[in-house]
Enzyme design. Structure first.
Site, mmCIF file in Angstrom:
data_model
loop_
_atom_site.group_PDB
_atom_site.id
_atom_site.type_symbol
_atom_site.label_atom_id
_atom_site.label_comp_id
_atom_site.label_asym_id
_atom_site.label_seq_id
_atom_site.Cartn_x
_atom_site.Cartn_y
_atom_site.Cartn_z
ATOM 1 N N ASP A 405 0.822 -1.207 0.000
ATOM 2 C CA ASP A 405 0.000 0.000 0.000
ATOM 3 C C ASP A 405 0.860 1.263 0.000
ATOM 4 O O ASP A 405 1.560 1.555 0.972
ATOM 5 C CB ASP A 405 -0.905 -0.040 1.241
ATOM 6 C CG ASP A 405 -1.962 1.033 1.224
ATOM 7 O OD1 ASP A 405 -1.886 1.943 0.377
ATOM 8 O OD2 ASP A 405 -2.870 0.962 2.072
ATOM 9 N N ASP A 467 -10.421 4.091 -1.558
ATOM 10 C CA ASP A 467 -11.042 3.054 -0.720
ATOM 11 C C ASP A 467 -12.557 3.000 -0.911
ATOM 12 O O ASP A 467 -13.237 4.013 -0.754
ATOM 13 C CB ASP A 467 -10.751 3.316 0.755
ATOM 14 C CG ASP A 467 -9.284 3.110 1.075
ATOM 15 O OD1 ASP A 467 -8.474 2.987 0.129
ATOM 16 O OD2 ASP A 467 -8.954 3.064 2.272
#
Ligand code: GLA
Length: 675
Positions: A405, A467
């Protein structure tokens, strides 16, 4: 006594007069039940901004109003007895970045007033409206389409003058138990899951044959390479194959009711994830509460719930297994690495190797997460400067999947060229290639630098958007907007390289904004079928991220339909194309290996939306007939059509097919040319 009856008579006369003349009364927005107000990232705030600061617009403080974040909607019944509507509106001064919104006030689907584009710092605008004869008022704050999702927007001193019955919010309809579309699995054995599987020469192989049907069941594999072993009771195949090649085997499951055989090709080569990964991830339910025991429990449930019998196999920890500098929580703090630089787990993960062995013994796989930067998104230790060491540590712990990430890496690299975006992924990818363990690599960098165009060179899947859990609903729930955005990159998906629109957030999930405890999803049953249908058609990784401990019958019904999963796992590895997205219809088409087409038909809110599309004006929306022409999907002549969710044939058709689709729901059909 006389005085009393006189008083009573006077009172009754007054009451009568009041109800005939309809004396004016007033209700403020902040006095209403706001549970039905939808707002971007959470719940509306009374007399404060969405950020919990005093309501402030253009540097003027207001004591009364409601703080929301765009997109926000609220529908009020005024029942034709409203008189006037008054409000001030504006963007709160606490909006983090320069944002912009448009406020709309609608009456019975028509726009009564709109603010025009408003920015942070603008002074309030005032609306004074006559609302006589209007039955429903809709309040909408729409995003100004500036790409900023932190638009804190305020309704100030908002009030309705009315007579008679007090205006009341239209409450969200109670979500009824959904119809179970997937038929129960038969008692006879049925081998499910992918028909192809990639591994690298010499790497450990582990595969649990996914099969439904009555237990006890015994397993067999025809033509299994000699270096692989099958446990006939559990159906777990393990071992290794050193010679590159394609090994065509047959997976067999038997019980007292019968036998099922399914072809399965093991491709020993360079490419992993020949079909989209399927499993579970901890993020959207456990956040920084994740622990070894929750991971083990989730692995247990993957087996006991039957999910593994449909092909779900990865049990993945997300962020928060490492340590966090200066953490207030004693469990999470401490030195980040040992004296040799080896990354240290926090106290909730006392034995990584023991935990992955536990997962592997069930025939399942284990995954974890880290960032290429100094810290992860949640502020835990990242891999920067320790990439090789971390890759080796993860392999030695027994991991099979890594999510990498970007997060704090942005502070390390100042440039924003495609090469800058690629660099950390290239580095970790090359370290993973050197390991003697297969680790599926998932890039999480939200699609920066159009990652879909290059991420397949350095990974097996890549997030295409921000997200999903932070995406707010507009006219459709957030997942839908993410799905539509992901669908644009269909041409880049292929075996070993998949667009990743983030996890399946159904069942019990916690708000990503507050990293809260789980609550039952607010999606309607039809929206959940839409979600799973889109992800399957888009060949997206099927990674559920709800609570494994609270899996209910309905959630399992959505997650576990073998024919829907077969579309996702199809050997050809194509991602569906959008054939139509207009007239409240979305149609997606996916080519399948056997020459047939999987078609998803969705009945959606308006596109492009007009303000009225943001509201459900009627409590019950009727289904819509959606038509497809066989020619448009490349089929000439007659075709057989199968309803994939219900797993039944709906007949033979020529030229066109028309299917009834529920509001916000989906129909998935498999269309094969008649021979
Ligand atoms: C980012 C990712 C999420 C999750 C969190 C963890 O926001 O996009 O999927 O991994 O970090 O902190």
């Amino acid at each position: 006594m006389k005085t009393f009856s006189n008083c009573l008579a006077t009172f009754l006369v007054l009451l009568l007069l009041t109800s005939c003349t309809g004396s004016k009364k007033m209700i403020f927005l902040d006095e209403m039940d706001l549970t039905g107000m939808k707002t971007g990232w959470g719940t509306p705030q009374i007399n404060k901004s969405f950020k919990s600061t005093p309501l402030s617009i253009g540097n003027q403080i207001y004591s009364r109003g409601v703080g929301t974040v765009a997109t926000s909607t609220f529908l009020i019944n005024v029942n034709g007895i409203g008189k006037s509507f008054h409000t001030k509106v504006g963007l709160d001064d606490s909006s983090n970045e320069e944002g912009s919104v448009i406020f709309y006030i609608l009456g019975d689907k028509k726009i009564l007033w709109e603010s025009g584009l408003m920015r942070k710092g603008d002074s309030v605008k005032v609306a004074d409206l006559d609302i006589r004869e209007i039955s429903k008022i809709g309040l909408l704050v729409a995003d100004g389409n500036d790409g900023n999702s932190r638009d804190y927007a305020n309704w100030i001193e908002t009030r309705i003058e009315y007579s008679g019955v007090v205006p009341s919010p239209v409450l969200a309809s109670i979500i009824e138990e959904g119809e179970l579309l997937t038929p129960a699995a038969p008692a006879e054995p049925r081998v499910n899951g992918p028909k192809i599987y990639g591994m690298r020469p010499g790497a450990p192989f582990l595969y649990r044959i996914p099969a439904t049907g009555e237990r006890p069941m015994s397993f067999d594999v025809k033509e299994l390479p000699g270096s692989l072993k099958l446990n006939k009771e559990t159906g777990i195949i393990s071992g290794t194959v050193s010679k590159p090649g394609r090994y065509n085997v047959e997976l067999v499951a038997k019980n007292s009711k019968g036998e099922s055989v399914r072809p399965f090709t093991i491709v020993v080569g360079n490419t992993l994830a020949l079909t989209p990964p399927m499993g579970w991830n901890s993020w959207y339910i456990h956040y920084n509460r994740i622990s070894d025991s929750l991971m083990r429990l989730s692995a247990d449930v993957m087996i006991s719930s039957g999910m593994a019998d449909y092909g779900y196999q990865y049990v993945n920890i997300d962020d928060c297994w490492m340590r966090k500098e200066n953490s207030d929580e004693p469990d999470l703090g401490g030195p980040l690495r040992d004296k040799n630089g080896i990354i240290l787990t926090n106290k909730r993960f006392p034995d990584m190797k023991g935990m992955t062995s536990y997962i592997h013994e069930k025939g399942l796989k284990a995954g974890l997460y880290i960032s290429p930067g100094p810290t992860t998104c949640a502020g835990f230790a990242g891999s920067l400067g320790h990439e090789k060491q971390d890759a080796e540590t993860f392999a030695s712990w027994g991991y099979d999947f890594l999510k990498y990430d970007w997060c704090s890496y942005g502070s390390v690299v100042k440039g924003r060229t495609v090469e800058d975006f690629k660099a950390p992924y290239k580095l970790m990818w090359s370290e993973l290639q050197k390991l003697d363990r297969d680790i599926v690599f998932n890039l999480c960098q939200y699609g920066m630098g159009e990652s879909w165009k290059w991420a397949g060179e350095t990974g097996n899947s890549w997030r295409t958007t921000g997200d999903l859990g932070l995406e707010s609903s507009s006219t459709m729930p957030g997942f839908f907007n993410i799905g539509i955005s992901n669908a644009q990159h269909n041409e880049y998906a292929r075996p070993g390289a998949w667009n990743d629109p983030d996890y399946l957030l159904i069942g019990w999930v916690g708000s990503a904004n507050s990293m809260g405890e789980g609550k039952k999803t607010a999606l309607t049953p039809d929206e959940q079928y839409t979600y799973m249908s889109m992800w399957s058609l888009m060949a997206s990784p099927l990674i559920f991220s709800g609570d494994m401990a609270k899996l209910d019958k309905f959630t399992l019904n959505v997650l576990c339909n073998n024919e829907v999963i077969d579309i996702n796992q199809d050997v050809l590895g194509r991602q569906a194309k959008i054939l139509k997205y207009a007239d409240n219809e979305l149609i997606m088409v996916k080519d399948l290996e056997d020459g047939s087409k999987a078609v998803g038909l969705f009945y959606v809110s308006g596109n492009p939306p007009v303000p009225a599309d943001y509201f459900e004006w009627e409590p019950q929306m009727l289904p819509k007939k959606i038509k497809i022409s066989l020619k448009d999907i490349g089929i000439d002549g007659k075709a057989n059509v199968r309803d994939v969710w219900r797993q039944k044939s709906i007949g033979s058709f020529e030229n066109t097919i028309e299917i009834n689709v529920p509001w916000h729901g989906a129909a998935v059909v498999k269309i094969s040319k008649e021979q």
